[in-house]
Design a protein around this motif. Structure first.
Motif, PDB file in Angstrom:
ATOM      1  N   UNK A   8       0.842  -1.197   0.000  1.00  0.00           N
ATOM      2  CA  UNK A   8       0.000   0.000   0.000  1.00  0.00           C
ATOM      3  C   UNK A   8       0.875   1.244   0.000  1.00  0.00           C
ATOM      4  N   UNK A   9       0.244   2.382  -0.112  1.00  0.00           N
ATOM      5  CA  UNK A   9       0.965   3.654  -0.096  1.00  0.00           C
ATOM      6  C   UNK A   9       0.338   4.560   0.951  1.00  0.00           C
ATOM      7  N   UNK A  10       1.174   5.114   1.813  1.00  0.00           N
ATOM      8  CA  UNK A  10       0.723   6.058   2.819  1.00  0.00           C
ATOM      9  C   UNK A  10       1.830   7.057   3.109  1.00  0.00           C
ATOM     10  N   UNK A  11       1.574   7.981   4.006  1.00  0.00           N
ATOM     11  CA  UNK A  11       2.557   9.018   4.319  1.00  0.00           C
ATOM     12  C   UNK A  11       3.511   8.524   5.401  1.00  0.00           C
ATOM     13  N   UNK A  12       4.768   8.362   5.025  1.00  0.00           N
ATOM     14  CA  UNK A  12       5.830   7.993   5.955  1.00  0.00           C
ATOM     15  C   UNK A  12       7.164   8.277   5.275  1.00  0.00           C
ATOM     16  N   UNK A  13       8.163   8.617   6.061  1.00  0.00           N
ATOM     17  CA  UNK A  13       9.502   8.938   5.542  1.00  0.00           C
ATOM     18  C   UNK A  13       9.423   9.986   4.427  1.00  0.00           C
ATOM     19  N   UNK A  14       8.569  10.962   4.632  1.00  0.00           N
ATOM     20  CA  UNK A  14       8.325  11.949   3.576  1.00  0.00           C
ATOM     21  C   UNK A  14       9.549  12.814   3.293  1.00  0.00           C
ATOM     22  N   UNK A  15      10.447  12.956   4.282  1.00  0.00           N
ATOM     23  CA  UNK A  15      11.648  13.751   4.069  1.00  0.00           C
ATOM     24  C   UNK A  15      12.579  13.107   3.048  1.00  0.00           C
ATOM     25  N   UNK A  16      12.357  11.823   2.760  1.00  0.00           N
ATOM     26  CA  UNK A  16      13.171  11.095   1.786  1.00  0.00           C
ATOM     27  C   UNK A  16      12.365  10.754   0.541  1.00  0.00           C
ATOM     28  N   UNK A  17      11.125  10.308   0.738  1.00  0.00           N
ATOM     29  CA  UNK A  17      10.343   9.763  -0.372  1.00  0.00           C
ATOM     30  C   UNK A  17       9.448  10.780  -1.064  1.00  0.00           C
ATOM     31  N   UNK A  18       9.227  11.927  -0.442  1.00  0.00           N
ATOM     32  CA  UNK A  18       8.344  12.926  -1.032  1.00  0.00           C
ATOM     33  C   UNK A  18       7.123  13.160  -0.175  1.00  0.00           C
ATOM     34  N   UNK A  19       6.440  14.272  -0.407  1.00  0.00           N
ATOM     35  CA  UNK A  19       5.336  14.673   0.468  1.00  0.00           C
ATOM     36  C   UNK A  19       3.965  14.524  -0.177  1.00  0.00           C
ATOM     37  N   UNK A  20       3.892  13.790  -1.291  1.00  0.00           N
ATOM     38  CA  UNK A  20       2.595  13.479  -1.891  1.00  0.00           C
ATOM     39  C   UNK A  20       2.527  11.978  -2.139  1.00  0.00           C
ATOM     40  N   UNK A  21       1.310  11.453  -2.210  1.00  0.00           N
ATOM     41  CA  UNK A  21       1.148  10.016  -2.446  1.00  0.00           C
ATOM     42  C   UNK A  21       1.728   9.615  -3.803  1.00  0.00           C
ATOM     43  N   UNK A  22       1.591  10.479  -4.801  1.00  0.00           N
ATOM     44  CA  UNK A  22       2.145  10.195  -6.125  1.00  0.00           C
ATOM     45  C   UNK A  22       3.663  10.015  -6.068  1.00  0.00           C
ATOM     46  N   UNK A  23       4.325  10.921  -5.361  1.00  0.00           N
ATOM     47  CA  UNK A  23       5.785  10.842  -5.263  1.00  0.00           C
ATOM     48  C   UNK A  23       6.219   9.598  -4.501  1.00  0.00           C
ATOM     49  N   UNK A  24       5.516   9.301  -3.412  1.00  0.00           N
ATOM     50  CA  UNK A  24       5.852   8.109  -2.623  1.00  0.00           C
ATOM     51  C   UNK A  24       5.608   6.846  -3.444  1.00  0.00           C
ATOM     52  N   UNK A  25       4.492   6.832  -4.168  1.00  0.00           N
ATOM     53  CA  UNK A  25       4.173   5.677  -5.012  1.00  0.00           C
ATOM     54  C   UNK A  25       5.236   5.464  -6.083  1.00  0.00           C
ATOM     55  N   UNK A  26       5.728   6.555  -6.648  1.00  0.00           N
ATOM     56  CA  UNK A  26       6.742   6.451  -7.701  1.00  0.00           C
ATOM     57  C   UNK A  26       8.028   5.846  -7.148  1.00  0.00           C
ATOM     58  N   UNK A  27       8.389   6.239  -5.934  1.00  0.00           N
ATOM     59  CA  UNK A  27       9.582   5.658  -5.311  1.00  0.00           C
ATOM     60  C   UNK A  27       9.410   4.155  -5.082  1.00  0.00           C
ATOM     61  N   UNK A  28       8.244   3.773  -4.597  1.00  0.00           N
ATOM     62  CA  UNK A  28       8.010   2.348  -4.327  1.00  0.00           C
ATOM     63  C   UNK A  28       7.846   1.563  -5.629  1.00  0.00           C
ATOM     64  N   UNK A  29       7.315   2.200  -6.647  1.00  0.00           N
ATOM     65  CA  UNK A  29       7.187   1.550  -7.952  1.00  0.00           C
ATOM     66  C   UNK A  29       8.541   1.263  -8.578  1.00  0.00           C
ATOM     67  N   UNK A  30       9.595   1.821  -8.004  1.00  0.00           N
ATOM     68  CA  UNK A  30      10.934   1.577  -8.500  1.00  0.00           C
ATOM     69  C   UNK A  30      11.374   0.124  -8.410  1.00  0.00           C
ATOM     70  N   UNK A  31      10.641  -0.705  -7.622  1.00  0.00           N
ATOM     71  CA  UNK A  31      11.005  -2.128  -7.548  1.00  0.00           C
ATOM     72  C   UNK A  31      10.403  -2.931  -8.698  1.00  0.00           C
ATOM     73  N   UNK A  32       9.544  -2.303  -9.504  1.00  0.00           N
ATOM     74  CA  UNK A  32       8.950  -3.012 -10.649  1.00  0.00           C
ATOM     75  C   UNK A  32      10.038  -3.232 -11.697  1.00  0.00           C
ATOM     76  N   UNK A  33      10.209  -4.488 -12.115  1.00  0.00           N
ATOM     77  CA  UNK A  33      11.265  -4.855 -13.054  1.00  0.00           C
ATOM     78  C   UNK A  33      10.668  -5.290 -14.396  1.00  0.00           C
ATOM     79  N   UNK A  34      11.441  -5.172 -15.471  1.00  0.00           N
ATOM     80  CA  UNK A  34      10.940  -5.571 -16.793  1.00  0.00           C
ATOM     81  C   UNK A  34      10.418  -7.003 -16.828  1.00  0.00           C
ATOM     82  N   UNK A  35       9.176  -7.132 -17.275  1.00  0.00           N
ATOM     83  CA  UNK A  35       8.503  -8.425 -17.473  1.00  0.00           C
ATOM     84  C   UNK A  35       8.334  -9.235 -16.188  1.00  0.00           C
ATOM     85  N   UNK A  36       8.480  -8.592 -15.025  1.00  0.00           N
ATOM     86  CA  UNK A  36       8.246  -9.250 -13.734  1.00  0.00           C
ATOM     87  C   UNK A  36       6.880  -8.810 -13.208  1.00  0.00           C
TER      88      UNK A  36
END
Length: 430
Positions: free
Chosen positions: A165-193
């Motif tokens: 899920x996505x919620x507000x935490x570690x905003x000083x690193x991940x960003x202060x909006x849900x979109x920004x936090x989601x984009x950081x977490x989406x970074x684990x998505x790998x090609x064809x996985x």
């Protein structure tokens, strides 16, 4: 080198997020890649499940590991932070890494580690993969430490990626909006996985769909494809549930973790397991049921709505942000006890302004400061409790001892606010 010396060395030599916060976060994967290359790239030889998310990623990781264990596999599990001892972070079929192995690793690679100026989490990530290769695990379940895109664990090419899920935490690193936090977490998505998103949220779904599309990755929104049916209709969930796809019952089981938030996690886990089966992993319905039920026994998970005493009823939980506490506080009040006592401490970078209104007005608070550098000072914490009944305590242990005084059958003690408060509490209890 004794184990105590090895741990002292690791914590004194390498920056630790637990102690110093943001300054220990390295916004690059290069150190981890270099360390693993030096070790022969053990991560490339191990089929992995990668789990990220604001809340629930630890429980989800443990559930998946438990189900794989019940399927007869040797399973590595890497999580953080630890609560009682450093070795909890790295387990194989529930057994913590041996202290002897930690010492040997530090001694063998000491000069290399110092030369790289790595963080503690980078070193621990390398140690985990080195150990999993040594133990010849069949699968490894890897929990993201923080975020995803730049997390040290994001060097693997997993069988499935999971974002709870996505919620507000570690905003000083991940960003202060849900979109920004989601984009950081989406970074684990790998090609064809394939990627499993636990909870559909219209504010972040577009981010995940876009990143999955760019990577030609199948995306599964678990909460859209599956729903949970609670068989027990009493006021408090006892863990019994069905996972259904439409009207079709996929599994009936009983979860060994019963916090209200686990209702969402068990659905996420089921979706991830279905992907693993498509990857050739042999998992039966019986193994899934036993994995849910025996998660604590199989993986030795601590601190998730954990009952540590019956008299007085004492519960600890590591929920430490708005989303986590929004589940635990109603559940605490719902126990129906007239005398609620809460041992509470936090770290300084958490958003206490949003959390304070979630705490029950009728409770008595024993506010304290966990013994870490990042801890919120009592002087700051106290300002938020001036309209509540509270006592100031020097340490977590002092707070718990004070809360235990003159208890009755109507007393419940809750220990929380931070993983580090729970860690100190459990270190004294165990």
């Amino acid at each position: 080198m004794k184990y105590s010396e090895a741990i002292q060395y690791l914590y004194s030599q390498f920056p630790c997020f637990q102690q110093v916060g943001k300054s220990a976060f390295v916004p690059s994967l290069q150190n981890t890649k270099d360390l693993l290359f030096f070790l022969g790239n053990p991560e490339s030889k191990i089929p992995c499940v990668h789990v990220a998310g604001t809340n629930g990623k630890g429980s989800t990781s443990h559930f998946i590991a438990s189900i794989l264990q019940e399927s007869g596999y040797k399973v590595g599990l890497f999580t953080s932070p630890h609560l009682v001892d450093f070795t909890e972070r790295i387990r194989v079929n529930g057994d913590a890494i041996s202290k002897k192995y930690v010492c040997a690793f530090v001694e063998k690679y000491r000069s290399k580690l110092e030369g790289m100026q790595a963080s503690l989490f980078e070193v621990t990530t390398a140690l985990a993969f080195d150990y999993f290769q040594y133990k010849k695990v069949d699968y490894a379940v890897i929990e993201v430490g923080l975020g995803g895109r730049l997390d040290s664990t994001n060097v693997i090419n997993p069988l499935v990626s999971v974002i709870t899920n996505i919620g507000f935490d570690h905003m000083q690193i991940l960003g202060n909006t849900l979109d920004k936090i989601a984009l950081e977490k989406a970074g684990i998505i790998k090609p064809k996985v394939p990627v499993v998103i636990g909870e559909y949220n219209e504010n972040t779904a577009a981010v995940f769909e876009r990143v999955a599309g760019e990577n030609d990755s199948q995306i599964i929104f678990a909460s859209n494809d599956y729903n949970i049916n609670i068989e027990n209709t009493s006021e408090f969930w006892n863990g019994e549930f069905e996972v259904k796809a439409g009207d079709s019952v996929k599994i009936r089981a009983k979860a060994g973790l019963v916090g209200e938030y686990q209702k969402k996690n068990v659905v996420t886990v089921y979706a991830a397991v279905e992907v693993l089966k498509e990857c050739g992993c042999k998992i039966t319905k019986d193994a899934i049921s036993k994995g849910y039920k025996n998660v604590v026994e199989n993986t030795h998970l601590l601190g998730r709505w954990q009952k540590v005493n019956e008299n007085p009823l004492t519960i600890c939980d590591t929920g430490h942000n708005y989303d986590g506490i929004s589940y635990t506080m109603p559940q605490l009040v719902g126990l129906g006890k007239k005398d609620i006592r809460i041992v509470w401490g936090m770290v300084g970078d958490k958003d206490i302004d949003s959390i304070i209104d979630l705490l029950p007005e009728t409770a008595t608070y024993y506010i304290c400061k966990p013994n870490i550098e990042r801890a919120m000072p009592i002087s700051r914490l106290e300002k938020y409790f001036l309209k509540k009944k509270y006592f100031i305590c020097e340490t977590v242990h002092d707070a718990y001892c004070a809360a235990k005084q003159n208890v009755t059958n109507e007393t419940v003690i809750y220990v929380g606010g931070s993983s580090y408060v729970v860690a100190e509490f459990l270190s004294k209890k165990i």
